[in-house]
Design a protein around this motif. Structure first.
Motif, PDB file in Angstrom:
ATOM      1  N   MET A   1     -47.409  26.960   6.109  1.00  0.00           N
ATOM      2  CA  MET A   1     -46.338  27.472   5.274  1.00  0.00           C
ATOM      3  C   MET A   1     -46.823  28.641   4.424  1.00  0.00           C
ATOM      4  O   MET A   1     -46.093  29.610   4.197  1.00  0.00           O
ATOM      5  CB  MET A   1     -45.797  26.345   4.380  1.00  0.00           C
ATOM      6  N   PHE A   2     -48.073  28.562   3.955  1.00  0.00           N
ATOM      7  CA  PHE A   2     -48.642  29.664   3.164  1.00  0.00           C
ATOM      8  C   PHE A   2     -48.766  30.925   4.009  1.00  0.00           C
ATOM      9  O   PHE A   2     -48.452  32.035   3.553  1.00  0.00           O
ATOM     10  CB  PHE A   2     -50.013  29.248   2.617  1.00  0.00           C
ATOM     11  N   THR A  93     -34.775  15.851   9.031  1.00  0.00           N
ATOM     12  CA  THR A  93     -35.500  17.037   8.556  1.00  0.00           C
ATOM     13  C   THR A  93     -35.763  18.010   9.689  1.00  0.00           C
ATOM     14  O   THR A  93     -35.539  19.219   9.561  1.00  0.00           O
ATOM     15  CB  THR A  93     -36.823  16.617   7.902  1.00  0.00           C
ATOM     16  N   PHE A  94     -36.234  17.495  10.821  1.00  0.00           N
ATOM     17  CA  PHE A  94     -36.537  18.364  11.957  1.00  0.00           C
ATOM     18  C   PHE A  94     -35.271  19.011  12.503  1.00  0.00           C
ATOM     19  O   PHE A  94     -35.228  20.230  12.739  1.00  0.00           O
ATOM     20  CB  PHE A  94     -37.229  17.561  13.054  1.00  0.00           C
ATOM     21  N   ASP A 146     -41.421  24.232   8.308  1.00  0.00           N
ATOM     22  CA  ASP A 146     -40.909  23.135   7.480  1.00  0.00           C
ATOM     23  C   ASP A 146     -40.449  21.966   8.339  1.00  0.00           C
ATOM     24  O   ASP A 146     -40.531  20.805   7.925  1.00  0.00           O
ATOM     25  CB  ASP A 146     -39.754  23.654   6.618  1.00  0.00           C
ATOM     26  N   ALA A 147     -39.950  22.260   9.551  1.00  0.00           N
ATOM     27  CA  ALA A 147     -39.489  21.182  10.430  1.00  0.00           C
ATOM     28  C   ALA A 147     -40.627  20.298  10.904  1.00  0.00           C
ATOM     29  O   ALA A 147     -40.404  19.138  11.267  1.00  0.00           O
ATOM     30  CB  ALA A 147     -38.754  21.771  11.634  1.00  0.00           C
ATOM     31  N   ASN A 152     -40.240  15.645   1.123  1.00  0.00           N
ATOM     32  CA  ASN A 152     -39.646  14.575   0.328  1.00  0.00           C
ATOM     33  C   ASN A 152     -38.118  14.671   0.398  1.00  0.00           C
ATOM     34  O   ASN A 152     -37.551  15.526   1.060  1.00  0.00           O
ATOM     35  CB  ASN A 152     -40.137  14.656  -1.119  1.00  0.00           C
ATOM     36  N   ASP A 153     -37.446  13.764  -0.337  1.00  0.00           N
ATOM     37  CA  ASP A 153     -35.984  13.729  -0.302  1.00  0.00           C
ATOM     38  C   ASP A 153     -35.373  14.987  -0.906  1.00  0.00           C
ATOM     39  O   ASP A 153     -34.303  15.431  -0.473  1.00  0.00           O
ATOM     40  CB  ASP A 153     -35.482  12.490  -1.043  1.00  0.00           C
ATOM     41  N   LEU A 154     -36.039  15.563  -1.914  1.00  0.00           N
ATOM     42  CA  LEU A 154     -35.506  16.773  -2.536  1.00  0.00           C
ATOM     43  C   LEU A 154     -35.497  17.938  -1.554  1.00  0.00           C
ATOM     44  O   LEU A 154     -34.520  18.703  -1.488  1.00  0.00           O
ATOM     45  CB  LEU A 154     -36.332  17.127  -3.777  1.00  0.00           C
ATOM     46  N   MET A 155     -36.556  18.075  -0.773  1.00  0.00           N
ATOM     47  CA  MET A 155     -36.591  19.130   0.241  1.00  0.00           C
ATOM     48  C   MET A 155     -35.509  18.911   1.293  1.00  0.00           C
ATOM     49  O   MET A 155     -34.905  19.864   1.782  1.00  0.00           O
ATOM     50  CB  MET A 155     -37.969  19.182   0.907  1.00  0.00           C
TER      51      MET A 155
END
Length: 207
Positions: A1-2, A93-94, A146-147, A152-155
């Motif tokens: 991600m970075f 999420t995915f 990100d997938a 977490n739930d917030l993301m």
């Protein structure tokens, strides 16, 4: 991600700089007279780097760090049974992130197509348009990364909000793209309309 963030950072900073410049009463735009070869070379280099980063993120987690696997006899088993060792392709999420990846990628495609058409017409590239194109392409890349991670739930909430937002972006950009593309039937007429004889009639078009 970075790494994905670093790839998209120049395009994002350039676009923000031009927007703030316009808000402060400045020009807010630059025209770049780069040759098509240089444009393709730059875009191709960024695409290769972004593709490598995205492909690395989609690899199985146990193959990302080969050192512990190769150097220890129990490394493969430990990483295979460790939490987060694989990618849950059926998770919300995915699926949400991959959906946004496709929509943002389509937005970037329409923006890139507009830039190419502008160059063919005017011989210059729009710096703000090219930067915005890079922003959406790198946003799509970041959602690929990100997938493959367990957030977490917030993301997850933000990922779900991003679905209608990406659809809205795609709809707006598609409408603007359709309005900017002038097909043969919508071309303005030049001169007065007059009946012309067919090529096989033997009559001259000029009387």
């Amino acid at each position: 991600m970075f790494a994905a963030t670093l790839i998209g950072l120049p395009a994002g900073l350039i676009f923000l700089w031009l927007r703030f410049e316009a808000m402060w009463g400045g020009q807010g735009e630059r025209w770049v007279a780069a040759s098509p070869d240089r444009a393709v070379l730059g875009a191709g280099a960024l695409a290769i780097v972004a593709g490598l980063v995205g492909g690395w993120g989609l690899r199985p987690a146990r193959s990302r760090l080969l050192g512990p696997v190769l150097c220890t006899s129990a490394g493969l088993v430990a990483r295979a049974t460790a939490p987060g060792a694989g990618i849950d392709f059926a998770s919300v999420t995915f699926l949400a992130n991959m959906f946004v990846t496709v929509t943002y990628g389509m937005v970037g495609w329409y923006l890139a197509d507009r830039q190419v058409r502008r160059y063919l017409t005017n011989g210059v590239w729009s710096l703000s348009g090219a930067a915005l194109t890079g922003v959406f392409f790198t946003c799509a890349q970041m959602h690929v990364i990100d997938a493959t991670t367990r957030g977490n739930d917030l993301m997850l909430v933000f990922d779900l909000i991003g679905i209608p937002a990406s659809v809205y972006f795609l709809w707006v950009v598609k409408q603007v793209h359709n309005d900017s593309v002038m097909d043969w039937n919508r071309r303005p007429l030049v001169g007065a309309a007059a009946a012309r004889p067919s090529p096989w009639s033997g009559e001259s078009a000029y009387r």
